[in-house]
Write a protein that holds these residues in place. Structure first.
Motif, short mmCIF file in Angstrom:
data_model
loop_
_atom_site.label_atom_id
_atom_site.label_comp_id
_atom_site.label_asym_id
_atom_site.label_seq_id
_atom_site.Cartn_x
_atom_site.Cartn_y
_atom_site.Cartn_z
N ARG A 1 39.49 47.32 43.13
CA ARG A 1 39.88 48.26 44.35
C ARG A 1 41.36 48.86 44.29
NH1 ARG A 1 42.41 49.17 47.66
NH2 ARG A 1 42.09 49.28 50.10
N ARG A 2 41.74 47.77 43.51
CA ARG A 2 43.64 46.87 43.50
C ARG A 2 44.26 47.19 45.29
NH1 ARG A 2 45.58 46.27 39.34
NH2 ARG A 2 43.23 46.51 37.06
N PRO A 3 43.54 46.13 45.95
CA PRO A 3 44.49 46.04 47.08
C PRO A 3 45.90 45.44 47.15
CG PRO A 3 43.24 44.29 47.78
CD PRO A 3 43.08 45.21 46.18
N GLU A 4 46.99 44.74 47.50
CA GLU A 4 47.97 44.47 47.41
C GLU A 4 47.90 43.20 48.47
OE1 GLU A 4 52.87 46.65 48.30
OE2 GLU A 4 50.10 47.30 49.52
N VAL A 5 47.01 43.25 49.51
CA VAL A 5 46.57 41.90 49.38
C VAL A 5 45.54 41.87 49.91
CG1 VAL A 5 47.21 40.33 52.02
CG2 VAL A 5 49.52 42.08 50.87
N CYS A 6 44.85 40.63 50.14
CA CYS A 6 43.50 40.08 50.68
C CYS A 6 43.27 39.42 51.63
CB CYS A 6 42.72 39.84 49.10
SG CYS A 6 40.90 39.42 49.94
N VAL A 7 42.85 39.25 52.72
CA VAL A 7 42.10 37.83 53.61
C VAL A 7 41.10 37.46 53.18
CG1 VAL A 7 41.49 37.48 55.21
CG2 VAL A 7 43.64 39.38 55.34
N VAL A 8 41.17 36.53 52.96
CA VAL A 8 39.62 35.33 52.16
C VAL A 8 39.83 34.10 53.67
CG1 VAL A 8 39.05 34.26 50.80
CG2 VAL A 8 40.03 35.53 49.99
N ASP A 9 38.95 34.16 54.21
CA ASP A 9 38.57 33.43 55.17
C ASP A 9 37.65 31.99 54.20
OD1 ASP A 9 38.34 32.24 57.95
OD2 ASP A 9 37.06 32.94 58.30
N GLU A 10 38.01 30.39 54.61
CA GLU A 10 37.21 29.56 54.36
C GLU A 10 37.74 29.20 53.29
OE1 GLU A 10 33.23 29.01 55.70
OE2 GLU A 10 34.14 28.54 57.91
N PHE A 11 39.09 29.48 52.83
CA PHE A 11 38.92 28.52 51.33
C PHE A 11 38.35 27.59 50.43
CE2 PHE A 11 43.24 27.85 48.90
CZ PHE A 11 42.45 28.11 47.96
N PRO A 12 37.65 26.72 51.13
CA PRO A 12 36.98 25.56 50.58
C PRO A 12 35.47 26.27 50.28
CG PRO A 12 37.95 24.57 52.62
CD PRO A 12 37.54 26.05 52.71
N HIS A 13 35.13 27.06 50.68
CA HIS A 13 33.50 27.53 50.72
C HIS A 13 32.87 27.23 49.33
CE1 HIS A 13 29.82 29.99 50.90
NE2 HIS A 13 30.33 30.00 50.30
N THR A 14 31.94 26.71 48.98
CA THR A 14 31.51 26.71 48.08
C THR A 14 30.72 27.60 47.78
OG1 THR A 14 31.07 24.08 48.06
CG2 THR A 14 29.58 24.85 46.46
N ASN A 15 30.47 28.68 47.48
CA ASN A 15 29.42 29.69 45.94
C ASN A 15 28.13 29.24 46.54
OD1 ASN A 15 31.15 31.34 46.56
ND2 ASN A 15 31.82 31.07 44.62
N VAL A 16 27.28 30.19 46.23
CA VAL A 16 25.76 29.77 45.80
C VAL A 16 25.53 29.16 44.77
CG1 VAL A 16 23.72 30.87 45.77
CG2 VAL A 16 24.64 31.27 47.54
N PRO A 17 24.98 28.55 44.48
CA PRO A 17 24.84 28.71 42.98
C PRO A 17 24.66 29.85 41.85
CG PRO A 17 23.69 26.61 43.33
CD PRO A 17 23.66 27.90 44.60
N GLY A 18 25.08 29.74 40.86
CA GLY A 18 24.11 31.27 38.76
C GLY A 18 25.57 31.82 39.75
N LEU A 19 26.99 32.01 40.54
CA LEU A 19 28.05 33.42 40.43
C LEU A 19 28.76 32.35 39.52
CD1 LEU A 19 27.86 34.14 44.37
CD2 LEU A 19 26.77 34.57 42.50
N GLU A 20 30.11 33.24 38.94
CA GLU A 20 30.66 33.43 38.05
C GLU A 20 31.57 31.81 38.01
OE1 GLU A 20 31.44 35.58 40.19
OE2 GLU A 20 30.00 37.69 39.26
N ARG A 21 31.76 32.20 39.47
CA ARG A 21 32.28 30.59 39.66
C ARG A 21 31.72 29.59 40.90
NH1 ARG A 21 35.89 35.22 38.21
NH2 ARG A 21 35.03 36.09 40.19
N ALA A 22 31.87 28.61 40.54
CA ALA A 22 30.51 27.25 41.58
C ALA A 22 32.21 27.97 43.15
CB ALA A 22 31.60 25.91 41.46
N LYS A 23 33.57 27.66 43.35
CA LYS A 23 34.04 27.48 44.20
C LYS A 23 34.47 28.35 44.46
CE LYS A 23 33.64 22.81 44.54
NZ LYS A 23 32.98 22.51 46.02
N ARG A 24 35.07 28.56 46.61
CA ARG A 24 35.75 30.37 46.47
C ARG A 24 37.48 29.96 45.96
NH1 ARG A 24 34.08 31.51 51.99
NH2 ARG A 24 32.56 32.84 51.14
N TRP A 25 37.75 29.09 46.15
CA TRP A 25 39.25 28.77 46.12
C TRP A 25 39.34 29.24 44.47
CZ3 TRP A 25 40.68 25.89 41.15
CH2 TRP A 25 39.43 24.38 41.39
#
Lengths: 352, 348
Positions: free
Chosen positions: B82-106
């Protein structure tokens, strides 16, 4: 928190009783602390005032800033105002009218104003004190450059001098302090300067909070435990290589915004030579800005550990001479005693 | 592509108003003409906060099935597309559900920054890795979702969102922050007043440090730290503490373990696995690691330290009743390190 209870000394007990009595009849002071004008203190404070009024508190506006923007004024929306009086071209809080009307809470936007001669009090923060003593709670705002103790430091950064100030002691009597932080880039001033002011305000707020925490723990008979503030204690003897300890201690204290303490345990039979060396070192400690503490006790290690544990020390600096002799082993090096009896502190051993 | 800028809204507990303030700023950015989207927003159903999302485009979250339950996660690929300039991401320390590309939201946020998107995000002080032990000492809660300090360190700005503990407790009691039942549980650990006060002070001091670091980084030179690792569980705490001191002092930091041949295989199981885990942990915090070869351990350590101009050796405290050998290692290091400081880290 590791909670070990400790008996209060009679002096502490009396002081706490007095404090409790005073607290019961006094109003509560809440201060909004900012680092520059424009961070949004007034808005935050007036929003709180409005919420309190909606919750049914009897509230009055005692003073507003002369240049309050209209969108902030809009928050007031029908809140009762007790107008300031104008004396010699200055706005003065109408203390008499407030004491007369006795709201439960009054709002003072801008605590750092001097009153003209002939007023009840020389400064507005003293007006606030008077209201608090009369049982009226105060919500006030102030910027860090108006705190007397930071004036010079801030002046060195901004090049601007301020005349009217509030003493830090008054800030420390606040029951609550709320820090209003905001990114520096918004203020449209030199971001480096603003960042320095931000840092000063954050540390000042943290120090007030730290004091509140100590008070709370003391009131509940809890020994000070290592909390958020780094406190470094240097154990001094006449033969300590103090220079290295002070260098490291000052660097850590400065970067952590912590506290540096030099403690020594008084020895009854100290030789004049040792006493002279000790005095010289104490002077060096003072010059480095450390707090000097003199302790007493039969066992120096126990005296130091007792002080450290009751004063929230997080790092203990001790000297160690690397003697391998049989005697050193038999006498059980004090360093080992320190290590064994100081579970949650860092022990930093310095070669002597 | 220039890397995006990160801004962190730092609080000390749920309910202090981080998300609200972040959204207010996002609205201001949008009003100033920037292209702002919401990448992830935790709708805790606080009406004031939800109201602040109005008019901001939300990138749909993706639905992930994991062990029969459906989870919603941020969709970094969709955001970048979508190429926005700014993105709002709540809850920086969140751990993703296993199996995604990256383990952590950070890590997802790193991905967005790498693709040139500015990110606004929120976190509480208790999630900062180097404070994990102190937070445990204060609250009795071992926080599992942590963010390495270097991730926060590279943020363009860290803003402290403050509210007094008293006001926060009011909000909690009125059920503004959580539902009432969940609030009751929260009140029992993190939300005890002295714990809140201590966490708040930690957040203030950390923010002061972050602000200072951005205008006046600690001068390099001088201090160099060496961390002595082992398979003992204290090693993790030692790493966090030493790294924190190193960061504050602007010092370089290495972590080493010693074995006869300088090989992990020298350690018997289950120690080998523990040593390896500690080495990995240190690397994740951006600490250079090495396994040194030789014996006796103290001599190898101090020689290495001297050759590398180390000024401070960090060693874990031997536990009460730990084998004589371990206590003796500490003693041997202190005796040999005639030109360095030895720090025995406290058990926080």
């Amino acid at each position: 928190m590791v909670e070990t209870s400790r008996k209060r000394t009679p002096e502490e007990y009396l002081r706490d009783c007095q404090a409790e009595e005073d607290a019961a009849s006094r109003g509560r002071l809440k201060v909004f602390l900012g680092y520059a004008s424009g961070v949004g203190k007034s808005e935050r404070m007036l929003r709180e005032a409005r919420r309190r009024r909606e919750r049914g508190q009897h509230l009055a506006i005692a003073a507003l800033q002369p240049k309050t923007p209209p969108e902030v004024l809009a928050i007031l929306d029908g809140m009762p105002v007790i107008p300031t009086r104008t004396v010699h071209g200055r706005d003065v809080i109408d203390v008499d009218a407030l004491l007369d009307r006795r709201p439960s809470v009054c709002v003072i936007d801008g605590l750092a104003y001097d009153n003209p001669p002939g007023s009840r009090n020389a400064a507005r923060w003293q007006d606030a004190q008077m209201l608090l003593a009369a049982g009226i709670s105060v919500i006030g705002s102030v910027n860090i450059q108006y705190i007397a103790e930071f004036r010079e430091e801030v002046e060195a950064i901004t090049g601007k001098s301020v005349r009217e100030t509030v003493p830090l002691e008054f800030l420390k009597t606040a029951d609550e302090i709320e820090l209003v932080d905001a990114p520096a880039e918004r203020m449209g001033e030199d971001p480096r300067r603003l960042a320095k002011l931000r840092e000063i305000a954050l540390v000042a707020a943290a120090d007030v909070v730290d004091q509140q925490l100590s008070g709370y723990l003391r009131a509940h008979g809890i020994d000070q435990t290592p909390g958020a503030q780094e406190r470094i204690l240097i154990c001094l003897t006449p033969r300590t290589n103090l220079r290295a300890m002070l260098d490291t201690g000052s660097a850590i204290a400065e970067r952590f915004h912590g506290q540096l303490i030099v403690a020594y345990v008084r020895q009854p039979e100290i030789t004049p030579n040792d006493q002279a060396m000790l005095n010289e070192k104490l002077e060096a400690g003072r010059a480095a800005g450390a707090q000097i503490v003199e302790l007493e006790g039969e066992s120096p290690v126990a005296a130091i550990l007792d002080y450290a544990k009751t004063h929230g020390v997080t790092q203990l600096f001790v000297g160690h001479s690397q003697q391998r002799g049989l005697l050193a082993r038999i006498r059980r090096n004090p360093v080992e005693k320190f290590i064994r009896n100081s579970q949650n502190m860092d022990i930093r051993v310095f070669p002597q | 592509m220039t890397r995006g800028k990160l801004k962190v809204y730092l609080g000390y507990a749920a309910g202090v108003g981080k998300t609200y303030r972040m959204l207010v700023d996002a609205q201001q950015l949008k009003a100033a003409g920037r292209d702002v989207v919401i990448g992830y927003f935790e709708p805790h159903a606080r009406p004031d906060t939800i109201a602040q999302t109005e008019g901001l485009e939300a990138i749909p979250r993706r639905l992930i099935e994991y062990r029969g339950t459906r989870f919603e996660e941020m969709d970094p690929a969709a955001i970048v597309a979508r190429r926005p300039e700014v993105c709002v991401v709540d809850e920086f320390p969140h751990t993703n559900v296993p199996g995604l590309e990256r383990a952590k939201r950070w890590e997802d946020v790193e991905f967005l920054l790498d693709h040139g998107v500015d990110v606004l995000t929120t976190m509480n002080i208790q999630h900062l890795e180097s404070l994990n032990d102190q937070v445990f000492a204060i609250t009795g809660v071992r926080v599992r979702e942590t963010i390495p300090d270097w991730v926060v360190r590279q943020a363009a700005d860290v803003v402290m969102i403050d509210v007094t503990p008293r006001a926060l407790l009011h909000r909690l009691e009125r059920g503004v922050v959580y539902g009432r039942e969940k609030a009751q549980r929260a009140l029992e650990n993190f939300f005890r007043e002295p714990a809140l006060v201590a966490l708040r002070e930690l957040a203030m001091r950390q923010t002061a440090h972050e602000v200072e670091h951005r205008v006046e980084p600690a001068k390099r030179g001088g201090a160099r730290l060496l961390i002595v690792l082992s398979g003992d569980p204290e090693s993790a705490m030692l790493i966090r503490r030493a790294k924190r001191v190193a960061d504050y002092l602007g010092a370089e930091c290495f972590a080493v373990a010693v074995s006869p041949n300088g090989d992990l295989a020298d350690f018997p199981e289950p120690q080998r696995e523990a040593v390896e885990r500690h080495l990995n942990f240190a690397r994740n915090l951006h600490i250079e690691t090495r396994i040194l070869a030789g014996q006796p351990e103290a001599e190898v350590l101090v020689d290495f330290a001297r050759r590398n101009a180390v000024t401070q050796i960090f060693v874990a405290r031997a536990r009460a009743g730990s084998p004589w050998l371990r206590r003796s290692l500490l003693e041997q290091i202190v005796l040999r390190a005639k030109d360095m400081q030895v720090v025995i880290a406290g058990a926080r």
